[in-house]
Every structure is written in structure tokens, then in C-alpha cells.
Design a protein around this motif. Structure first.
Motif, PDB file in Angstrom:
ATOM      1  N   PHE A  53       0.837  -1.197   0.000  1.00 49.06           N
ATOM      2  CA  PHE A  53       0.000   0.000   0.000  1.00 49.06           C
ATOM      3  C   PHE A  53       0.876   1.252   0.000  1.00 49.06           C
ATOM      4  O   PHE A  53       1.913   1.317   0.659  1.00 49.06           O
ATOM      5  CB  PHE A  53      -0.908  -0.011   1.234  1.00 49.06           C
ATOM      6  CG  PHE A  53      -1.767   1.203   1.367  1.00 49.06           C
ATOM      7  CD1 PHE A  53      -2.862   1.391   0.523  1.00 49.06           C
ATOM      8  CD2 PHE A  53      -1.495   2.184   2.312  1.00 49.06           C
ATOM      9  CE1 PHE A  53      -3.662   2.510   0.635  1.00 49.06           C
ATOM     10  CE2 PHE A  53      -2.284   3.301   2.440  1.00 49.06           C
ATOM     11  CZ  PHE A  53      -3.373   3.458   1.594  1.00 49.06           C
ATOM     12  N   ALA A  54       0.449   2.255  -0.739  1.00 44.33           N
ATOM     13  CA  ALA A  54       1.098   3.567  -0.817  1.00 44.33           C
ATOM     14  C   ALA A  54       2.525   3.457  -1.336  1.00 44.33           C
ATOM     15  O   ALA A  54       3.439   4.113  -0.843  1.00 44.33           O
ATOM     16  CB  ALA A  54       1.061   4.272   0.531  1.00 44.33           C
ATOM     17  N   VAL A  70      17.383   5.333 -17.901  1.00 41.60           N
ATOM     18  CA  VAL A  70      16.592   6.280 -17.118  1.00 41.60           C
ATOM     19  C   VAL A  70      15.808   5.477 -16.080  1.00 41.60           C
ATOM     20  O   VAL A  70      15.543   4.282 -16.258  1.00 41.60           O
ATOM     21  CB  VAL A  70      15.619   7.090 -18.001  1.00 41.60           C
ATOM     22  CG1 VAL A  70      16.382   7.957 -18.973  1.00 41.60           C
ATOM     23  CG2 VAL A  70      14.639   6.176 -18.712  1.00 41.60           C
ATOM     24  N   VAL A  71      15.459   6.156 -14.977  1.00 37.09           N
ATOM     25  CA  VAL A  71      14.702   5.527 -13.888  1.00 37.09           C
ATOM     26  C   VAL A  71      13.439   6.343 -13.675  1.00 37.09           C
ATOM     27  O   VAL A  71      13.496   7.581 -13.575  1.00 37.09           O
ATOM     28  CB  VAL A  71      15.533   5.460 -12.591  1.00 37.09           C
ATOM     29  CG1 VAL A  71      14.691   4.907 -11.452  1.00 37.09           C
ATOM     30  CG2 VAL A  71      16.774   4.592 -12.803  1.00 37.09           C
ATOM     31  N   THR A  72      12.303   5.633 -13.604  1.00 34.49           N
ATOM     32  CA  THR A  72      11.013   6.303 -13.423  1.00 34.49           C
ATOM     33  C   THR A  72      10.200   5.570 -12.376  1.00 34.49           C
ATOM     34  O   THR A  72      10.490   4.419 -12.016  1.00 34.49           O
ATOM     35  CB  THR A  72      10.221   6.335 -14.743  1.00 34.49           C
ATOM     36  OG1 THR A  72       9.894   4.993 -15.119  1.00 34.49           O
ATOM     37  CG2 THR A  72      11.006   6.999 -15.844  1.00 34.49           C
ATOM     38  N   GLU A  73       9.165   6.253 -11.874  1.00 30.15           N
ATOM     39  CA  GLU A  73       8.148   5.611 -11.048  1.00 30.15           C
ATOM     40  C   GLU A  73       7.056   5.095 -11.974  1.00 30.15           C
ATOM     41  O   GLU A  73       6.418   5.871 -12.680  1.00 30.15           O
ATOM     42  CB  GLU A  73       7.563   6.607 -10.058  1.00 30.15           C
ATOM     43  CG  GLU A  73       8.489   6.997  -8.920  1.00 30.15           C
ATOM     44  CD  GLU A  73       7.793   7.910  -7.937  1.00 30.15           C
ATOM     45  OE1 GLU A  73       7.497   7.462  -6.826  1.00 30.15           O
ATOM     46  OE2 GLU A  73       7.533   9.071  -8.302  1.00 30.15           O
ATOM     47  N   SER A  91       8.195   4.024  -1.402  1.00 31.97           N
ATOM     48  CA  SER A  91       7.029   4.556  -0.699  1.00 31.97           C
ATOM     49  C   SER A  91       6.686   5.945  -1.224  1.00 31.97           C
ATOM     50  O   SER A  91       7.565   6.749  -1.563  1.00 31.97           O
ATOM     51  CB  SER A  91       7.312   4.616   0.803  1.00 31.97           C
ATOM     52  OG  SER A  91       6.224   5.201   1.488  1.00 31.97           O
ATOM     53  N   LEU A  92       5.389   6.234  -1.280  1.00 30.41           N
ATOM     54  CA  LEU A  92       4.941   7.544  -1.738  1.00 30.41           C
ATOM     55  C   LEU A  92       4.966   8.581  -0.624  1.00 30.41           C
ATOM     56  O   LEU A  92       4.918   9.790  -0.902  1.00 30.41           O
ATOM     57  CB  LEU A  92       3.522   7.442  -2.301  1.00 30.41           C
ATOM     58  CG  LEU A  92       3.355   6.533  -3.529  1.00 30.41           C
ATOM     59  CD1 LEU A  92       1.903   6.490  -3.958  1.00 30.41           C
ATOM     60  CD2 LEU A  92       4.239   7.022  -4.673  1.00 30.41           C
ATOM     61  N   VAL A  93       5.007   8.134   0.627  1.00 34.24           N
ATOM     62  CA  VAL A  93       5.003   9.052   1.763  1.00 34.24           C
ATOM     63  C   VAL A  93       6.190   8.714   2.658  1.00 34.24           C
ATOM     64  O   VAL A  93       6.725   7.604   2.631  1.00 34.24           O
ATOM     65  CB  VAL A  93       3.689   8.938   2.571  1.00 34.24           C
ATOM     66  CG1 VAL A  93       2.509   9.402   1.729  1.00 34.24           C
ATOM     67  CG2 VAL A  93       3.466   7.516   3.057  1.00 34.24           C
ATOM     68  N   ALA A  94       6.601   9.673   3.460  1.00 36.01           N
ATOM     69  CA  ALA A  94       7.734   9.480   4.352  1.00 36.01           C
ATOM     70  C   ALA A  94       7.310   8.690   5.582  1.00 36.01           C
ATOM     71  O   ALA A  94       6.208   8.860   6.111  1.00 36.01           O
ATOM     72  CB  ALA A  94       8.312  10.825   4.753  1.00 36.01           C
ATOM     73  N   HIS A  95       8.196   7.828   6.033  1.00 35.48           N
ATOM     74  CA  HIS A  95       8.011   7.054   7.249  1.00 35.48           C
ATOM     75  C   HIS A  95       9.274   7.205   8.089  1.00 35.48           C
ATOM     76  O   HIS A  95      10.316   7.668   7.607  1.00 35.48           O
ATOM     77  CB  HIS A  95       7.781   5.576   6.927  1.00 35.48           C
ATOM     78  CG  HIS A  95       6.541   5.320   6.136  1.00 35.48           C
ATOM     79  ND1 HIS A  95       5.288   5.408   6.667  1.00 35.48           N
ATOM     80  CD2 HIS A  95       6.368   4.956   4.826  1.00 35.48           C
ATOM     81  CE1 HIS A  95       4.389   5.107   5.753  1.00 35.48           C
ATOM     82  NE2 HIS A  95       5.013   4.842   4.620  1.00 35.48           N
ATOM     83  N   GLY A 126      10.429   9.059  -4.783  1.00 35.93           N
ATOM     84  CA  GLY A 126       9.860   8.295  -3.676  1.00 35.93           C
ATOM     85  C   GLY A 126      10.820   8.186  -2.512  1.00 35.93           C
ATOM     86  O   GLY A 126      11.880   8.825  -2.483  1.00 35.93           O
ATOM     87  N   PHE A 127      10.429   7.365  -1.516  1.00 33.20           N
ATOM     88  CA  PHE A 127      11.205   7.223  -0.292  1.00 33.20           C
ATOM     89  C   PHE A 127      11.728   5.792  -0.168  1.00 33.20           C
ATOM     90  O   PHE A 127      11.006   4.821  -0.456  1.00 33.20           O
ATOM     91  CB  PHE A 127      10.338   7.574   0.925  1.00 33.20           C
ATOM     92  CG  PHE A 127       9.916   9.014   0.960  1.00 33.20           C
ATOM     93  CD1 PHE A 127      10.666   9.957   1.647  1.00 33.20           C
ATOM     94  CD2 PHE A 127       8.775   9.430   0.277  1.00 33.20           C
ATOM     95  CE1 PHE A 127      10.273  11.285   1.671  1.00 33.20           C
ATOM     96  CE2 PHE A 127       8.379  10.756   0.306  1.00 33.20           C
ATOM     97  CZ  PHE A 127       9.132  11.692   1.006  1.00 33.20           C
TER      98      PHE A 127
END
Length: 540
Positions: A53-54, A70-73, A91-95, A126-127
Motif C-alpha cells: 500500500f502507498a 533512465v529511472v522512473t516511477e 514509498s509515496l510518503v515518508a516514514h 519516492g522514499f
């Protein structure tokens, strides 16, 4: 850390309208967040595999025919590129314990804290984690031979072997989830069957592994295909013999007993005259041609398998014995069998798996063995050392027809007994049962034929011993006195009176003594001899 308290003792409103609203709220179902009008999470639309998730896939793309990466999401490559490798899921959000992965305008990769401002022209990707938790892959910056820096992840990344490490940026969830590839096909089961094959033309035995059977094959047990710290290698030595590191092959030399071995069949009883002449002639021809020297020319140090180095449950000792004249190596699970055929026991090669085994001696006749191997016994228990067997009288005595018919008191000598003496066939101080045999001078020769069977019975019963008691000159053995004497140290005692023998498989401790033959004391001695001879013939 702040403490929160929840009061579940609600105050019931007093006003009727408020109480009605309160009751309606109590019966309402909780409104849990859920997907609406969709059958799968939205992130599955852009992910080809399951993804946490996320998170988003971090993918490396390459321009075909170049080293331009090249590197992509996400899985969708930029125009002119194609997917090269899935690095993992970011991860899309920081933890906690994560940092933001960024790529600057010159294509270099680095990480920054989530609260820091992005460098000018940098692109966030991303993270990634900073702690090497289990099952996470290291995300590395590595350099190609051209000097270009690329991102790699995991030990199976195709660029890993073609690049040199620069730095580790963090740790990333594998995508697709590990393992990426199915496990390699399992190897065949770790055991194969060891076989002993009679080579009559070469006057020796050969040893093979596998399931290809031959009429003369005897399965000795299972050896491992692959080694380990608890196993020793079983191989064929430089001269065609079989060896392990604890029992190397020894090249046999000519024996001083060669003339005796050649002429031995002429003296054997139990075989017809022409059979004895034929056997002697065959041995003379073998001495002249020495077929065993030609048969021994095989590939040196051929691997056969692995034996266990120490005993253990389900593993049986594998003995190697060498013929003193032909040099044939006889590998068996029964030390007693090898000695009965005139072989010299070299020792224990190792321990073989107790499966896929034939618990039989094998072919009935072996031309170069003692008495053609007819009288060999097969007992899968260690026999006493040869020196102890001679010292304790455990060697099977040889008795000829003249000795049987002599009825002389000197017949005791064939059993290594003196008048009034006692002999134990197999020494076992802790034995709880005893078979006592009262021996007179005339019956000693008869008992000499039964001695191999009694010894085999004692070897097969670890809790029992066989005791021979000779009568003194001019006296007879008192069975009841002998029973009382042995009963002091044993829980059960069976006494066989003079003139009795045990049939194969008989239990001397049975109440009705099945199989115990008690010839009439007044019967002719020749009749008793014929009876014992017929019994011995059944031993095969």
C-alpha cells in the motif's frame, strides 16, 4: 507519549427527543472507509504484480542498443526506451527511518531528508529505507565501464556483474516480491543403491551404483549422491578395488598359501568327486592365467557415492575383506560371512543406508571361496576379532567323516574343549539368557557340525550366550546341575542333552522345545551322523 482515555459509560439524555436520537445512533453501523464502485485497489491498475500500500514501482529503462538508462516511477517507459529491470517499490510518503530518493539534472542519484528542499532541477523518486530489514534489497549506485552511473537493486540484477560499486543509497522493497524466479529444479533424491556383482570370468566381484540389475547382483544398501561433513567418499581405487579415506585400497600380493588354496577342493566333503576334480583344475588354470589381474584394469579413482563416517540410526556397517590369493575385495554387511569364505577382513569402509538391501549372501557358489561359499553364514552384526575368535574357540571347527565315526574322546579337541572344561561361543557378560550344551566325547564331533549354527544363533540374539560344557573323563554332565549353575547369572537357561541338535529357526527356550531332536540313546551312531548331516545340508 500522551495518554488518552475513552469513557464508554454514556449518559442517557433525559429529554425524550434527545433519547430517541441517542438510541438511533447506537444502532447505526460504523462507516468504515472502503472502495466504492471498484473491484480492486487503484494501485493495481499501474502495477503488474502485487505491491504494498502507498508504494509505486521504481523501474530502470534502457534505450535499445545503447547504454542510456533512465529511472522512473511506474512500469510505463519513456518514448524510445524499454523496461530493463524492476528495482523495487518505493514509498509515496515518508516514514520513520526513510529518506527521499532524488535524481538531479545531471542524472546523479542521492537521498535527502523529507523536510529538506529539493535541489534545483532535481526530480523526486519516492522514499527508501535506511535500515536493512530482512528481505529488503540494497539500492546501490554503480558505475559502468563507460563511467555512467546507474541504479541497481538485488543480487540478481543483470547489471551487477558489469558494474563497480559507488555507494549504497538505502534499502527497497523487492518488486515483484521475492523470489522473482521459481526455484531451480530439485536434484534427484540423495540416495542411490550400491550393488555387488559376481564376475565369474574375472574371479572377482565388481561394485556399481544404480538400478540396473543383474541376476548375480546383491544390493548392499543406499549411498548418498552428495557429500557433507558427516560423510566420506566411496570410490574405486587405482587397482580396481573399493576404498574410502579411512580404508584405502591395498594392492594384494601373492600369498604363501597358494598351493594349499589350489589343492583345497580335493579334500572337501559334501561335493562329488568330479566336482572336486573340476574345482581343483579350475584353480590351477586360474593361477596360470591370473584373470583377476586383467579384470582389475579399470578407471582409477572412480567416484561411487558417499558413506556415513559414524554409526547412526538406519545406518549399517559396511565391511571390506580381501581374498588372500586372488586379491578379490568382498564388500558385505556381514563380517562373519566374509570370514566363512576365507577372506581377510580389512575393516569398516563406512556406514551404508539401511534401505534397498538384499539380506542374503548372494550367489550360492563362488569358485574361489572356501568350500565354494556353501557354508557361509550371513549375520548383520559385528563378529568378534579373529584373534579373539581363535582365543575363545569361536572359529568354526573343521570335522571330517573319519572324526565323526571315531567316537573317540579326542573329538573334544575339535571344539577346543578339555574334559570337564567350559567354553562360551560369544562372550556377553550382560546376557540374560543362556543355552547350555552338554558335550561328551562321541557327541563332540556331531556338535562340531552344529557349532556354526549355534554361533550364528548367539550372534543374532544379543541377550543370549551359548555355553559348551564337556564331560569329565569317565563321567557324564548333569543337565540339572548345569542348569542351576547358569541360573545364578541368567534369567533363562535351556540345556541340550548329549545327542541333541537344533533345527534351523528352533527356539531352545520354548516350552515344548520345537525343532529339538532327541535321538534314541540306543540308536546306532551312524544313524545319528546321517541325521546331523541332513540337518547341516538345510543350512545352505
Amino acid at each position: 507519549m500522551s495518554r488518552h482515555e475513552v469513557d464508554l459509560e454514556f449518559d442517557v439524555p433525559e429529554e425524550p427527543s434527545a433519547r430517541m436520537a441517542f438510541d438511533m445512533l447506537l444502532w447505526q453501523l460504523p462507516r468504515i472507509p472502503r472502495l466504492s464502485n471498484v473491484s480492486k485497489p487503484p494501485r493495481w491498475d499501474y502495477a503488474r504484480h502485487w505491491i504494498p500500500f502507498a508504494t509505486r514501482p521504481l523501474v530502470r529503462h534502457v534505450r535499445p542498443g545503447t547504454a542510456d538508462f533512465v529511472v522512473t516511477e511506474g512500469d510505463i517507459p519513456p518514448p524510445g526506451f524499454e523496461t530493463n529491470w524492476h528495482l523495487g517499490a518505493v514509498s509515496l510518503v515518508a516514514h520513520p527511518e526513510t529518506r527521499r530518493l532524488v535524481q538531479d539534472s545531471e542524472g546523479r542519484f542521492s537521498t535527502v531528508e523529507d523536510w529538506e528542499a529539493l535541489p534545483a532541477g532535481a526530480e523526486p523518486l519516492g522514499f527508501v529505507g535506511t535500515v536493512p530489514f530482512p528481505m529488503l534489497h540494497a539500492l546501490e549506485v554503480r558505475r559502468l565501464a563507460s563511467g555512467v552511473e546507474v541504479l541497481t537493486a538485488g543480487t540478481d540484477d543483470p547489471l551487477l556483474a558489469a558494474t563497480e560499486p559507488v555507494t549504497t543509497l538505502g534499502f527497497i522493497e523487492p518488486y515483484p516480491i521475492a523470489p522473482r524466479q521459481p526455484p531451480p529444479p530439485s536434484r534427484p533424491w540423495t540416495f542411490v543403491t550400491l550393488r555387488r556383482r559376481l564376475d565369474a570370468e574375472g574371479w572377482r566381484h565388481r561394485y556399481l551404483i544404480g538400478d540396473d540389475a543383474h541376476p548375480t547382483d546383491v544390493r548392499l544398501g543406499a549411498v548418498r549422491r552428495f557429500g557433507g561433513p558427516e560423510y566420506i567418499e566411496l570410490r574405486r581405487g587405482p587397482w580396481g578395488g573399493i576404498e574410502t579415506e579411512r580404508l584405502p585400497e591395498r594392492r594384494s600380493r601373492a600369498s604363501l598359501g597358494l598351493p594349499k588354496w589350489v589343492l583345497a577342493p580335493a579334500r572337501w566333503s559334501g561335493a562329488g568327486r568330479w566336482r572336486r576334480i573340476e574345482a581343483t583344475s579350475d584353480r590351477l588354470r586360474a593361477v596360470r592365467e591370473r584373470p583377476w589381474t586383467r579384470a582389475g584394469a579399470q578407471a582409477a579413482d572412480e567416484h561411487l557415492g558417499w558413506l556415513r563416517a559414524e554409526p547412526g540410526p538406519g545406518w549399517v556397517a559396511l565391511y571390506r575383506a580381501t581374498h588372500p590369493v586372488t586379491g578379490d575385495q568382498y564388500v558385505t554387511r556381514s563380517e562373519l560371512e566374509a570370514r566363512d569364505m576365507g577372506y581377510r577382513v580389512d575393516g569398516v569402509l563406512g556406514y551404508v543406508g539401511d534401505r534397498d538391501v538384499d539380506r542374503v549372501p548372494g550367489p550360492r557358489e563362488i569358485p574361489w571361496a572356501s568350500r565354494f561359499g556353501w557354508l557361509r553364514r550371513y549375520v548383520e552384526q559385528p563378529a568378534p576379532p579373529l584373534s579373539a575368535r581363535r582365543r575363545n574357540g569361536n572359529a568354526a571347527p573343521s570335522v571330517n567323516r573319519a572324526a565323526l565315526l571315531s567316537r573317540a574322546a579326542s573329538g573334544l579337541a575339535t571344539l577346543d574343549l578339555e574334559p570337564g572344561g567350559t567354553r562360551t561361543l560369544v562372550e556377553r557378560p550382560e546376557a540374560r539368557r543362556a543355552v547350555a550344551v552338554a558335550v561328551s566325547g562321541s557327541d563332540a564331533a556331531l556338535l562340531a557340525l552344529a557349532c556354526p549354527s549355534l554361533e550364528a544363533w548367539a550372534l543374532a540374539h544379543e541377550d543370549a550366550v551359548v555355553v559348551l560344557r564337556a564331560a569329565a573323563v569317565g563321567e557324564a554332565v548333569d543337565p540339572e546341575a548345569l542348569r542351576a549353575e547358569l541360573a545364578e547369572d541368567h534369567d533363562a537357561v535351556a540345556v541340550l542333552v548329549p545327542g541333541t541338535v537344533l533345527e534351523p529357526g528352533a527356539d531352545p527356550f520354548a516350552e515344548d522345545r520345537p525343532g529339538v531332536l532327541a535321538p534314541d540313546a540306543d540308536a546306532a551312531f551312524r544313524a545319528r551322523f546321517d541325521q546331523v548331516a541332513r540337518w547341516v545340508a538345510t543350512l545352505g
